[in-house]
Scaffold this motif. Sequence first.
Motif, PDB file in Angstrom:
ATOM      1  N   HIS A  16       0.931  -0.898   0.242  1.00 21.96           N
ATOM      2  CA  HIS A  16       0.060  -0.175   0.095  1.00 21.96           C
ATOM      3  C   HIS A  16       0.621   1.057  -0.145  1.00 21.96           C
ATOM      4  O   HIS A  16       1.162   2.023  -0.610  1.00 21.96           O
ATOM      5  CB  HIS A  16      -0.611  -0.359   1.184  1.00 21.96           C
ATOM      6  CG  HIS A  16      -1.624   1.153   1.640  1.00 21.96           C
ATOM      7  ND1 HIS A  16      -2.969   1.393   0.939  1.00 21.96           N
ATOM      8  CD2 HIS A  16      -1.568   2.327   2.428  1.00 21.96           C
ATOM      9  CE1 HIS A  16      -3.378   2.288   1.281  1.00 21.96           C
ATOM     10  NE2 HIS A  16      -2.716   2.518   1.875  1.00 21.96           N
ATOM     11  N   SER A  30      -1.890  -3.668  -6.347  1.00 18.39           N
ATOM     12  CA  SER A  30      -1.777  -3.781  -5.030  1.00 18.39           C
ATOM     13  C   SER A  30      -3.699  -3.752  -5.072  1.00 18.39           C
ATOM     14  O   SER A  30      -3.816  -4.046  -3.428  1.00 18.39           O
ATOM     15  CB  SER A  30      -1.763  -2.302  -5.048  1.00 18.39           C
ATOM     16  OG  SER A  30      -2.327  -0.993  -4.914  1.00 18.39           O
ATOM     17  N   GLU A  35      -4.866  -5.706  -1.645  1.00 18.07           N
ATOM     18  CA  GLU A  35      -4.953  -5.442  -0.259  1.00 18.07           C
ATOM     19  C   GLU A  35      -6.070  -5.945   0.055  1.00 18.07           C
ATOM     20  O   GLU A  35      -6.463  -6.522   1.050  1.00 18.07           O
ATOM     21  CB  GLU A  35      -4.764  -3.862  -0.307  1.00 18.07           C
ATOM     22  CG  GLU A  35      -3.376  -3.468  -0.577  1.00 18.07           C
ATOM     23  CD  GLU A  35      -3.369  -1.699  -0.257  1.00 18.07           C
ATOM     24  OE1 GLU A  35      -4.565  -1.427   0.593  1.00 18.07           O
ATOM     25  OE2 GLU A  35      -2.909  -1.336  -1.540  1.00 18.07           O
ATOM     26  N   HIS A  84      -7.901   5.173  -3.679  1.00 18.81           N
ATOM     27  CA  HIS A  84      -7.464   3.822  -4.269  1.00 18.81           C
ATOM     28  C   HIS A  84      -8.473   3.248  -3.375  1.00 18.81           C
ATOM     29  O   HIS A  84      -8.394   2.023  -2.974  1.00 18.81           O
ATOM     30  CB  HIS A  84      -6.019   4.039  -3.904  1.00 18.81           C
ATOM     31  CG  HIS A  84      -4.976   2.910  -3.709  1.00 18.81           C
ATOM     32  ND1 HIS A  84      -4.619   1.874  -4.400  1.00 18.81           N
ATOM     33  CD2 HIS A  84      -5.015   1.637  -2.781  1.00 18.81           C
ATOM     34  CE1 HIS A  84      -4.010   1.014  -4.394  1.00 18.81           C
ATOM     35  NE2 HIS A  84      -3.933   0.620  -2.479  1.00 18.81           N
TER      36      HIS A  84
END
Length: 496
Positions: free
Chosen positions: A76, A238, A242, A476
């Motif tokens: 992250h 990611s 994540e 994000h």
Amino acid sequence: MSEKELEEVQNQPDDNQNESELEDSSDTKKRRTTTPIPTPSSNADFLAVPASPPKFISFQDLMTATKGVRNMTLAHEIAVDNDFKLEKYEPQAQSVEKRVHDIMHQAFWDLLQEQLNADPPDYTPALNLLGEVKEKLLSLLLPQHVRLRAQIEEVLDMELIKQKMEKDAFDIHYYSGYVIDTMAKLCAPIRDENIQKLRTVTEVVPLFKEIFQLLEMMGMDMANYTIQQMRPYIQQQSVEYERKKFQDLLEVQKQNGRDGLQFTKLWLSRNLKKLQESSSSLGAAAASSITPVTVLNEAYMELLNWDDKETFPETLLMDQNRFLELRDKTKRLTLISAVLLLTYHTVGTPIVGVQALKQTLQSRINVLLDGVQPTELKEKMAHVAEEVNKVVGETLRELGFQDREKSKEDNLKGQIVQVLDESHTVHQVIRSRVHQFIYQTSFSSHSEPKKIPQGLSTVQKDLVQVCGQFLRLIAHNRSVFSIWYSSIIEHLLEYK
């Protein structure tokens, strides 16, 4: 407004993609089958902490989850922070850790010096050092360094060096010279000065100390270079990574009888209630405009006015410090703009249109308020008022005006101190304009230019920077966690 930073963030596709995920109820219902969110009979039950007794969780599961969180956090950080880089860990000065570290290292180098000074010299420690140097050099090589790798293996042949030591044919300066030459080929240009410094060191122990320090820096340079090269790929991957790691963490918490989304639910519920209360007086049309997207947008905006008494949502923890920093920046920009507005309104005609004064005041106030804690603001505002009066007085004299009366200076000082109160009319007006601009920049059409509101032109650059950072973070965050946000908000709307 065509600021480059905002355009780069606004062109990201993930935000729009996930807004459609929130709006599409059919897709949301399909995704619910894989979402670890309970379906209780009421919002009170839905938001409550589970009452079931805790279950046992194995140490292995716990360590796996912990490692997953660390990996998720690292991915992250690389994805959202374009300036992310690894740095050498340094113990705090005067700490026990620092003292132990220094004592142990000094003892090692003292022992090496003693062994080299013996008659005959004992080169065994030097052999071990050369072995470590060799491994560090090899670790810096890229796949295309085939010939250099072979050369290092040939020159730093530990068995051959050991034989030379036993026959008293070992020349440590030859090998240290080769190591420095090899390091010069591999290091970044920024380390050239360090290489030149190494070439001037003649004593063996100080030389090896410098070599190891520089190799450590070169290793860090290589790691950061690798991160830089891989960043585009990491940013692409990611979101899924994540999401998967967070899902794993929720499963571990679920096994232990915990709701891993407890504070996320409270956060979203609180902002849904806020929207419902504000729309109740506007009729059915306003109430029908409340959607999962508007609820989430409202929740994101709360972060810029976050109450430290509240617990941060689990889905935002990795960026908690960033959001709180943006909150503080937003409040500081609001306060600066309010002070400027009051100053120009109070002093009046003599300084109207003097743009240089605005820039000077903005810079001075920003310095005075930077890093100030909320409990210190009242005292600092008195200093701000004194500085404003001082700068205004200097400007008036430069423009040929007489000094203002003390009563007028005291009046301005009093108003500046009072504007700190968030209920102050000027403070409320400026705060509303700041938040409205950030909201429009973050959630309205990205193709339309955004006009800086009146009274904020002096802080335009800083405000645009805040908007860019805020937009990047929420884009994000929305991409990663929209699957959970959608399910939570849809459930809350069903029982509103």
